[in-house]
Structure formats: C-alpha cells, structure tokens
Design an enzyme around this catalytic site. Structure first.
Site, PDB file in Angstrom:
ATOM      1  N   HIS A  91       0.819  -1.210   0.000  1.00  0.00           N
ATOM      2  CA  HIS A  91       0.000   0.000   0.000  1.00  0.00           C
ATOM      3  C   HIS A  91       0.857   1.267   0.000  1.00  0.00           C
ATOM      4  O   HIS A  91       0.334   2.362  -0.249  1.00  0.00           O
ATOM      5  CB  HIS A  91      -0.930   0.002   1.217  1.00  0.00           C
ATOM      6  CG  HIS A  91      -2.233   0.683   0.973  1.00  0.00           C
ATOM      7  ND1 HIS A  91      -3.183   0.204   0.094  1.00  0.00           N
ATOM      8  CD2 HIS A  91      -2.761   1.827   1.475  1.00  0.00           C
ATOM      9  CE1 HIS A  91      -4.230   0.997   0.088  1.00  0.00           C
ATOM     10  NE2 HIS A  91      -3.989   1.999   0.912  1.00  0.00           N
TER      11      HIS A  91
ATOM     12  N   HIS B 180     -11.056   8.901  -3.732  1.00  0.00           N
ATOM     13  CA  HIS B 180     -11.522   9.253  -2.392  1.00  0.00           C
ATOM     14  C   HIS B 180     -12.701  10.208  -2.489  1.00  0.00           C
ATOM     15  O   HIS B 180     -12.690  11.134  -3.305  1.00  0.00           O
ATOM     16  CB  HIS B 180     -10.405   9.903  -1.583  1.00  0.00           C
ATOM     17  CG  HIS B 180      -9.317   8.960  -1.201  1.00  0.00           C
ATOM     18  ND1 HIS B 180      -8.044   9.369  -0.845  1.00  0.00           N
ATOM     19  CD2 HIS B 180      -9.295   7.603  -1.109  1.00  0.00           C
ATOM     20  CE1 HIS B 180      -7.300   8.323  -0.556  1.00  0.00           C
ATOM     21  NE2 HIS B 180      -8.030   7.244  -0.717  1.00  0.00           N
TER      22      HIS B 180
END
Length: 360
Positions: free
Chosen positions: A241, A267
C-alpha cells in the site's frame, strides 16, 4: 465464544476480545468489526418481535442477553486507525526498489531460467501500482482491456479500475485513472506487446496472468514484495500500500492540484486523501520558504513599516484569546465576518501616496 448464545456473558466477550488483541495481534478495526457482529446478533436474538427469548426460556430454562457494551469493546474515536509504522516511500527508496525489480529480471534471465517472465510481470505490476496509485486487489484484477490509449497522444492514457474498494454491502466501485508519468506508456507497451504473449495468454483477459491460473494471487504479490524489501534492507513500515501513499505524496509535492489527486485515487473526502499524504521535510521547507518570500516581497512593496503603519491592520489577540473581554470577543467576531482587504489594491494605494509625498 464456543458456547451457546444463552450462556454467553459480557466477561466472556471481554476475555475473547482480549485474546484476539494480545495473542493473535489483530488490528483494532478488525476487533471492532468482530464485536459489532456479536452485538448485532445479540440484538437480533433478544428482540421481542422475534420471540427468541421466550422460546429459549421455554426450552432451555434461560434466555440470551446483550453481552456487548461500550465498556468491553473497542470504540471508534478517530478517523485514521492505521498502523503508525506505515508510510510512503521516499523517491530514493522507490527508485531503488523498482531498479532492484529490473535487476532481478536480468539476473534470472542471465541464468537461462524461465522464471524471468513472472519476475518481469511482477516488476511491471509494481510499476503500474505506483503509476496509477492502485490498491493491491485493484491492480490484481486489471484486464488488458482496462488500459486505454490516448487518441490525442502516444501511449496509454487511461486505466479503468473496475474492482475498486467497495462500500459495505455494495458492488465494487469503478473509476478512471489518468496517466500522469511519462514513463508509464513505455513500461506497459513493452509488457503487453513483447513479454505478456510469451506467457501463453491466448484467451486470458487478465493483465497479470499466472503460470497456473487465470491471474496472479494476492499472496504471490505480497511474497514478492517482501522478498525485494528484505533484499534492499528497507524497514517494515513499507508495504504494498506504500505505492499508493507514495503516489499521493509525490503528486502533492510536485504541485498537482489536491482535488485532481483526490479524484485519481477515488476518495470521496479530502480528509481521506490527507491521511495518505506523507510529505517530506524538504517539501515543508520549500513551502515555508515560498510563502515567506511572498511576504517579504509584499513588505518591500509596501515600504517601511513606520511610514505606512497607519494603513496596515493592527495585529491583536483573536476572539478566543483568554485575555480578551466578552465585549472584545463579540466585536472581533463581528470583524471576522467582513471581507479581507485586497493587498494588491492596498499596495498600489500606498505607492501612489508615497509618490505624492515625494513630489511635494
């Protein structure tokens, strides 16, 4: 928690969650999801509308009760519960990692082994994850058809993510990610036109085919990443990640608009993107110097402070200052609602007055 529901007590839940935390070393968010599942089940079996309590009392002489409470469960008190060790890669670390991937391909191929094809695949996969800021499963589930070429330029211009992170009880979220790095097109073109056909991908739509299956698995991706990380001596705070964290951080440091970066990574809130942003101290220093330089240029434009002090707003404690009186706080709060003066007009006015006084 292997007992029947009507025998469970809050103390048993407290002991079970404590074992999950201390022995199995589970994340706080995982433990909270387990406790919420038990809470929902207890709420169902104790609901009077379901008549489960009366049935258990009739058959077993007891009935289940709610055993999950605030005092024996983990509480969600902040938005970011990620491990503090997790961080983005610096540009030097990222360059060393990707360069090591290429070196491993060359080393394996020099020995005449066919393992260079999976190594080349994994190297391209890691580069793609960083180039588009993708999560692990988003990268793994990509197909060859998900990469679109730019009709107004050369190379690949867009990556269609079809298996994005889904909300609870919802299908995977889709988004399109634009290409921002110039080297991305060359990497993908070499993989899809020269190397990928050597894996025997006839009829396989996966962008990263496996030697024994349709596509590469998550465990294979993790093991390859950890092997390279240990070979370079990088710390455990870097995981797969970190490519996504690095993507966000490096775009922000390079001056890309934060709203664009937010759309790229998918997002919904800017606060989520800010969690991924791990800007370096050098970037903070450059930002501070840029703003200080602007203030210094403004001060030079306005002239000496003593001559123009009456034209500048006086600095005083804000309305929340502890020494400010109630009447002062109300007056300051009223002043905060007024629009701020235009510093450019103020500077031009001061320059005009200075020139007038000089002429006199």
């Amino acid at each position: 928690m292997s007992t029947y529901p009507w025998h469970r007590t809050p103390a048993m839940v407290d002991e079970w969650l404590g074992d999950l935390c201390s022995l199995r070393d589970l994340r706080r968010s995982t433990i909270r999801s387990y406790s919420e599942a038990v809470r929902a089940f207890c709420h169902f079996v104790t609901d009077p509308l379901c008549d489960w309590a009366a049935t258990c009392e009739e058959r077993f002489g007891t009935h289940p009760v709610q055993v999950v409470h605030e005092w024996n469960t983990a509480v969600h008190v902040q938005d970011n519960e990620a491990d503090a060790k997790k961080r983005a890669c610096t540009k030097a670390e990222l360059h060393a990692f990707l360069e090591h991937c290429d070196d491993e391909v060359a080393r394996i191929r020099a020995f005449g082994r066919k393992g260079w094809l999976p190594a080349f695949r994994d190297a391209t996969l890691f580069k793609t994850a960083y180039a588009y800021g993708l999560r692990r499963n988003e990268t793994r589930m990509l197909d060859a058809a998900d990469f679109g070429r730019n009709p107004h330029g050369a190379g690949f211009g867009r990556c269609q993510v079809r298996f994005g992170k889904a909300k609870k009880c919802s299908p995977p979220k889709r988004r399109g990610v634009l290409t921002v790095f110039g080297w991305t097109s060359d990497v993908l073109d070499e993989w899809f036109t020269e190397v990928r056909p050597l894996l025997g991908t006839d009829g396989n739509p996966a962008a990263w085919p496996s030697e024994r299956g349709l596509r590469i698995g998550c465990q294979r991706i993790n093991s390859r990443f950890i092997t390279y990380r240990k070979a370079l001596g990088l710390d455990d705070g870097l995981d797969y990640h970190s490519f996504r964290r690095s993507y966000v951080t490096h775009l922000i440091e390079d001056g890309w608009d934060p709203r664009f970066v937010q759309e790229q990574v998918g997002h919904e809130d800017t606060s989520t993107t800010s969690i991924y942003t791990c800007v370096s101290s050098d970037f903070r220093t450059r930002t501070l110097r840029r703003h200080l330089a602007g203030r210094i240029r403004l001060a030079d434009l306005l002239g000496p402070c003593g001559a123009n002090a009456r034209h500048l707003p006086r600095m005083r404690p804000g309305p929340c200052h502890p020494r400010a009186s109630p009447r002062r706080r109300l007056r300051d709060l009223h002043d905060l609602r007024r629009p701020l003066p235009d510093l450019r007009l103020l500077a031009l006015r001061l320059r005009g007055e200075t020139a007038g006084r000089t002429a006199l």
